[in-house]
Design a protein around this motif. Structure first.
Motif, mmCIF file in Angstrom:
data_model
loop_
_atom_site.group_PDB
_atom_site.id
_atom_site.type_symbol
_atom_site.label_atom_id
_atom_site.label_comp_id
_atom_site.label_asym_id
_atom_site.label_seq_id
_atom_site.Cartn_x
_atom_site.Cartn_y
_atom_site.Cartn_z
ATOM 1 N N HIS A 6 0.850 -1.195 0.000
ATOM 2 C CA HIS A 6 0.000 0.000 0.000
ATOM 3 C C HIS A 6 0.886 1.246 0.000
ATOM 4 O O HIS A 6 1.877 1.318 0.723
ATOM 5 C CB HIS A 6 -0.884 -0.012 1.248
ATOM 6 C CG HIS A 6 -2.116 0.834 1.129
ATOM 7 N ND1 HIS A 6 -2.092 2.130 0.664
ATOM 8 C CD2 HIS A 6 -3.416 0.571 1.433
ATOM 9 C CE1 HIS A 6 -3.316 2.624 0.678
ATOM 10 N NE2 HIS A 6 -4.150 1.694 1.137
ATOM 11 N N SER A 7 0.520 2.220 -0.825
ATOM 12 C CA SER A 7 1.317 3.452 -0.885
ATOM 13 C C SER A 7 1.131 4.316 0.356
ATOM 14 O O SER A 7 2.008 5.103 0.720
ATOM 15 C CB SER A 7 0.924 4.254 -2.132
ATOM 16 O OG SER A 7 -0.457 4.589 -2.096
ATOM 17 N N ALA A 8 -0.023 4.185 1.020
ATOM 18 C CA ALA A 8 -0.273 4.966 2.240
ATOM 19 C C ALA A 8 0.463 4.330 3.420
ATOM 20 O O ALA A 8 0.702 3.120 3.445
ATOM 21 C CB ALA A 8 -1.768 5.034 2.528
ATOM 22 N N LEU A 9 0.804 5.156 4.391
ATOM 23 C CA LEU A 9 1.432 4.630 5.601
ATOM 24 C C LEU A 9 0.363 4.049 6.514
ATOM 25 O O LEU A 9 -0.692 4.640 6.724
ATOM 26 C CB LEU A 9 2.207 5.736 6.317
ATOM 27 C CG LEU A 9 3.388 6.329 5.539
ATOM 28 C CD1 LEU A 9 4.074 7.404 6.385
ATOM 29 C CD2 LEU A 9 4.393 5.253 5.131
ATOM 30 N N GLY A 10 0.634 2.886 7.067
ATOM 31 C CA GLY A 10 -0.340 2.219 7.928
ATOM 32 C C GLY A 10 -0.240 2.675 9.368
ATOM 33 O O GLY A 10 0.759 3.263 9.792
ATOM 34 N N PRO A 11 -1.317 2.405 10.132
ATOM 35 C CA PRO A 11 -2.523 1.751 9.633
ATOM 36 C C PRO A 11 -3.521 2.775 9.098
ATOM 37 O O PRO A 11 -3.682 3.841 9.675
ATOM 38 C CB PRO A 11 -3.078 1.079 10.884
ATOM 39 C CG PRO A 11 -2.694 2.017 12.008
ATOM 40 C CD PRO A 11 -1.356 2.597 11.613
ATOM 41 N N THR A 12 -4.176 2.421 8.017
ATOM 42 C CA THR A 12 -5.337 3.196 7.598
ATOM 43 C C THR A 12 -6.544 2.471 8.208
ATOM 44 O O THR A 12 -6.630 2.346 9.408
ATOM 45 C CB THR A 12 -5.409 3.271 6.057
ATOM 46 O OG1 THR A 12 -5.355 1.946 5.512
ATOM 47 C CG2 THR A 12 -4.261 4.086 5.516
ATOM 48 N N SER A 15 -15.137 10.444 17.625
ATOM 49 C CA SER A 15 -15.219 10.555 16.170
ATOM 50 C C SER A 15 -16.150 11.684 15.747
ATOM 51 O O SER A 15 -15.942 12.331 14.720
ATOM 52 C CB SER A 15 -15.692 9.234 15.562
ATOM 53 O OG SER A 15 -17.058 8.991 15.852
ATOM 54 N N LEU A 16 -17.201 11.938 16.540
ATOM 55 C CA LEU A 16 -18.108 13.045 16.244
ATOM 56 C C LEU A 16 -17.413 14.384 16.402
ATOM 57 O O LEU A 16 -17.823 15.384 15.797
ATOM 58 C CB LEU A 16 -19.334 12.976 17.155
ATOM 59 C CG LEU A 16 -20.246 11.746 16.996
ATOM 60 C CD1 LEU A 16 -21.391 11.797 18.001
ATOM 61 C CD2 LEU A 16 -20.782 11.654 15.580
ATOM 62 N N ARG A 17 -16.369 14.402 17.215
ATOM 63 C CA ARG A 17 -15.609 15.640 17.431
ATOM 64 C C ARG A 17 -14.466 15.790 16.436
ATOM 65 O O ARG A 17 -13.653 16.696 16.551
ATOM 66 C CB ARG A 17 -15.061 15.662 18.855
ATOM 67 C CG ARG A 17 -16.165 15.719 19.927
ATOM 68 C CD ARG A 17 -15.560 15.621 21.316
ATOM 69 N NE ARG A 17 -16.595 15.730 22.349
ATOM 70 C CZ ARG A 17 -16.360 15.561 23.651
ATOM 71 N NH1 ARG A 17 -15.124 15.277 24.072
ATOM 72 N NH2 ARG A 17 -17.341 15.672 24.518
ATOM 73 N N GLY A 18 -14.386 14.857 15.497
ATOM 74 C CA GLY A 18 -13.380 14.982 14.451
ATOM 75 C C GLY A 18 -12.189 14.074 14.592
ATOM 76 O O GLY A 18 -11.276 14.119 13.752
ATOM 77 N N ASN A 19 -12.162 13.220 15.640
ATOM 78 C CA ASN A 19 -11.048 12.293 15.791
ATOM 79 C C ASN A 19 -11.134 11.204 14.726
ATOM 80 O O ASN A 19 -12.186 10.608 14.513
ATOM 81 C CB ASN A 19 -11.068 11.647 17.176
ATOM 82 C CG ASN A 19 -10.850 12.662 18.281
ATOM 83 O OD1 ASN A 19 -10.325 13.748 18.030
ATOM 84 N ND2 ASN A 19 -11.259 12.330 19.493
ATOM 85 N N MET A 20 -10.024 10.927 14.048
ATOM 86 C CA MET A 20 -10.009 9.950 12.972
ATOM 87 C C MET A 20 -10.019 8.535 13.540
ATOM 88 O O MET A 20 -9.286 8.216 14.484
ATOM 89 C CB MET A 20 -8.764 10.147 12.094
ATOM 90 C CG MET A 20 -8.698 9.188 10.905
ATOM 91 S SD MET A 20 -7.262 9.510 9.857
ATOM 92 C CE MET A 20 -7.638 11.153 9.252
ATOM 93 N N LEU A 21 -10.877 7.680 12.956
ATOM 94 C CA LEU A 21 -10.933 6.277 13.341
ATOM 95 C C LEU A 21 -9.996 5.483 12.437
ATOM 96 O O LEU A 21 -10.096 5.544 11.213
ATOM 97 C CB LEU A 21 -12.364 5.746 13.205
ATOM 98 C CG LEU A 21 -13.407 6.388 14.120
ATOM 99 C CD1 LEU A 21 -14.789 5.859 13.792
ATOM 100 C CD2 LEU A 21 -13.074 6.119 15.581
ATOM 101 N N THR A 22 -9.070 4.741 13.045
ATOM 102 C CA THR A 22 -8.125 3.949 12.268
ATOM 103 C C THR A 22 -8.257 2.478 12.642
ATOM 104 O O THR A 22 -9.024 2.109 13.525
ATOM 105 C CB THR A 22 -6.677 4.411 12.517
ATOM 106 O OG1 THR A 22 -6.381 4.318 13.919
ATOM 107 C CG2 THR A 22 -6.481 5.854 12.076
ATOM 108 N N TRP A 23 -7.481 1.655 11.967
ATOM 109 C CA TRP A 23 -7.526 0.208 12.127
ATOM 110 C C TRP A 23 -6.945 -0.168 13.498
ATOM 111 O O TRP A 23 -5.746 -0.326 13.661
ATOM 112 C CB TRP A 23 -6.731 -0.423 10.994
ATOM 113 C CG TRP A 23 -6.835 -1.901 10.868
ATOM 114 C CD1 TRP A 23 -7.465 -2.766 11.708
ATOM 115 C CD2 TRP A 23 -6.284 -2.690 9.816
ATOM 116 N NE1 TRP A 23 -7.340 -4.048 11.248
ATOM 117 C CE2 TRP A 23 -6.623 -4.029 10.085
ATOM 118 C CE3 TRP A 23 -5.537 -2.398 8.683
ATOM 119 C CZ2 TRP A 23 -6.227 -5.074 9.251
ATOM 120 C CZ3 TRP A 23 -5.149 -3.433 7.856
ATOM 121 C CH2 TRP A 23 -5.489 -4.746 8.141
#
Length: 465
Positions: free
Chosen positions: A130-136, A440-448
């Motif tokens: 994957h070109s993106a850095l993990g974890p996505t 997450s409602l406050r904008g925190n990103m959910l990751t794997w």
């Protein structure tokens, strides 16, 4: 007029009574829900609509396929297990029509090295970086694998017939791939049962997964399949028609068939296929050796890891899923989605129930010391307690029967003893899921927030290593 002031112990008794009424009412609702599933299951069995067919393993395993099949395995920090999984999968499924795609991340060299070593010399395995850095997210990793499949199809001028989804720690059944190949003629999405592997070092934490999956995939999923309602994919041991994935990708305007913003893309996949008019089928079959054709998976050994995993399930299904999937479908579909999303409420009710145990103990001690008065239960509360006690006994018996059928009598007995631990994990995961969702409602990103796998379970029931 003389009034008697309530002492702190009296107030404690009143609080106990109100909480007792609250918990008893909600437990009763849960009881009625489960009894409805039990009743439908028994009706289906009696009428011959619910049954488990048997196959001859020697005539099924290794059978040629009707067309090319892609198997995708997303992996992030899975260096401990990915090598054994690749070797086992390629040995269990020797069909030349199969190609395995393992998704890794550039910033995870250990997993890349382990996967590359296991795939060395194998023309049926491809490591995709994957070109993106993990974890996505897991879904994002699977979308990258989907693009790799498209690239190979264009380069080789051929089209895969279906895509099979697995996790990095799964032990596939040799008979599963031919069953998928055959089942694709009648359904676009096929789901095998999942059997958590027994782990001697974790009879309790890992063991409680055995109990839950044995009952869920032996009864609840079977009933959903019979009723024709949409049911969730387990994310492992799942096959989906290649053309259906293309339609899902088109609906997402080319962003990929798996929603990268979802924590539980597997759950949503099954429901989305059903909503789009696709046929889904739960494939429950036994071999002539008596063993269930299923995906045997490695689940967390430690309490913290189990809570993290179930947090993702609760947050993705009960909270995020409510926003994302809504309540579309008929009455039966609504009932099943309500069952899927009761996790946070169930956790709260369970917490109240265990709090009541503590409060009752405190009141008993206070009365023995001569403090407070004796409060009698109302007939309503007594009736609720009796009904819930009977329900608890019935649920314990059901859990023991379904677990014992797949794992033996000893594990069936342990299943009863593991019920309190399962409840505690559910409470902890429910609280953590709500906190995560609010974040997450406050904008925190959910990751794997993946599960850690420390070692690979030994292969049981004669499966090739």
């Amino acid at each position: 007029m003389v009034t008697t002031a309530l002492t702190p112990v009296d107030w404690l008794a009143l609080i106990q009574h109100e909480l007792l009424l609250f918990a008893s009412l909600f437990f009763l609702l849960g009881t009625l829900d489960e009894l409805a599933i039990d009743g439908l299951y028994l009706i289906g069995r009696v009428r011959g609509r619910i049954f488990t067919p048997r196959i001859e393993r020697s005539a099924t395993e290794g059978r040629p396929l009707a067309g090319p099949v892609a198997v995708i395995v997303p992996a992030w920090r899975e260096e401990d297990v990915i090598g054994a999984t690749i070797r086992h999968l390629l040995a269990a499924w020797p069909q030349s029509e199969l190609r395995l795609y393992v998704g890794c991340y550039a910033n995870d060299p250990a997993t890349i090295a382990a996967a590359t070593l296991a795939a060395r010399g194998q023309t049926r395995a491809r490591i995709v970086i994957h070109s993106a850095l993990g974890p996505t997210t897991k879904a994002d990793c699977m979308n990258r694998l989907y693009r790799a499949i498209e690239e190979d199809e264009q380069r080789e001028a051929r089209r895969f017939r279906m895509v099979v989804i697995h996790d990095a720690e799964d032990m596939v059944d040799p008979a599963a791939l031919p069953l998928f190949d055959e089942g694709l003629q009648r359904a676009e999405l096929l789901q095998l049962p999942v059997l958590p592997a027994p782990q001697r070092r974790s009879r309790w934490v890992a063991g409680h997964y055995m109990d839950e999956f044995a009952e869920a995939h032996g009864k609840a999923m079977v009933v959903r399949d019979w009723l024709g309602t949409g049911f969730p994919s387990a994310g492992v041991g799942c096959a989906i028609a290649r053309e259906r994935l293309a339609l899902l990708d088109a609906e997402a305007k080319g962003s990929g068939p798996f929603d990268a913003d979802s924590l539980t893309e597997d759950y949503e996949l099954g429901l989305r296929v059903s909503e789009a008019g696709g046929k889904a089928a739960f494939v429950r079959v036994r071999g002539d050796d008596g063993q269930l054709v299923a995906t045997r998976a490695f689940f967390p050994q430690k309490l913290e890891s189990a809570v993290r995993q179930k947090t993702r399930w609760v947050c993705g299904i009960a909270l995020q899923g409510w926003d994302r999937m809504g309540w579309s479908g008929g009455l039966l579909d609504g009932w099943m989605r309500l069952r899927d999303r009761r996790g946070p409420l169930a956790a709260m009710v369970l917490f109240v129930a265990y709090l009541l145990i503590v409060l009752s103990g405190m009141l008993m001690v206070a009365q023995l010391l001569g403090h407070g008065r004796h409060f009698t239960l109302t007939p309503l509360t007594e009736g609720l307690l009796l009904a819930n006690a009977a329900s608890l006994l019935w649920r314990a018996v059901c859990r023991a029967v379904f677990t014992g059928r797949e794992y033996g009598v000893a594990e069936g007995v342990r299943a009863i003893a593991r019920i309190p631990l399962g409840n505690i994990i559910a409470i902890m995961a429910g609280r953590r899921a709500v906190v995560q969702y609010v974040g997450s409602l406050r904008g925190n990103m959910l990751t794997w927030d993946k599960t850690e796998h420390r070692g690979h379970p030994s292969l049981e029931r004669g499966l090739p290593a």
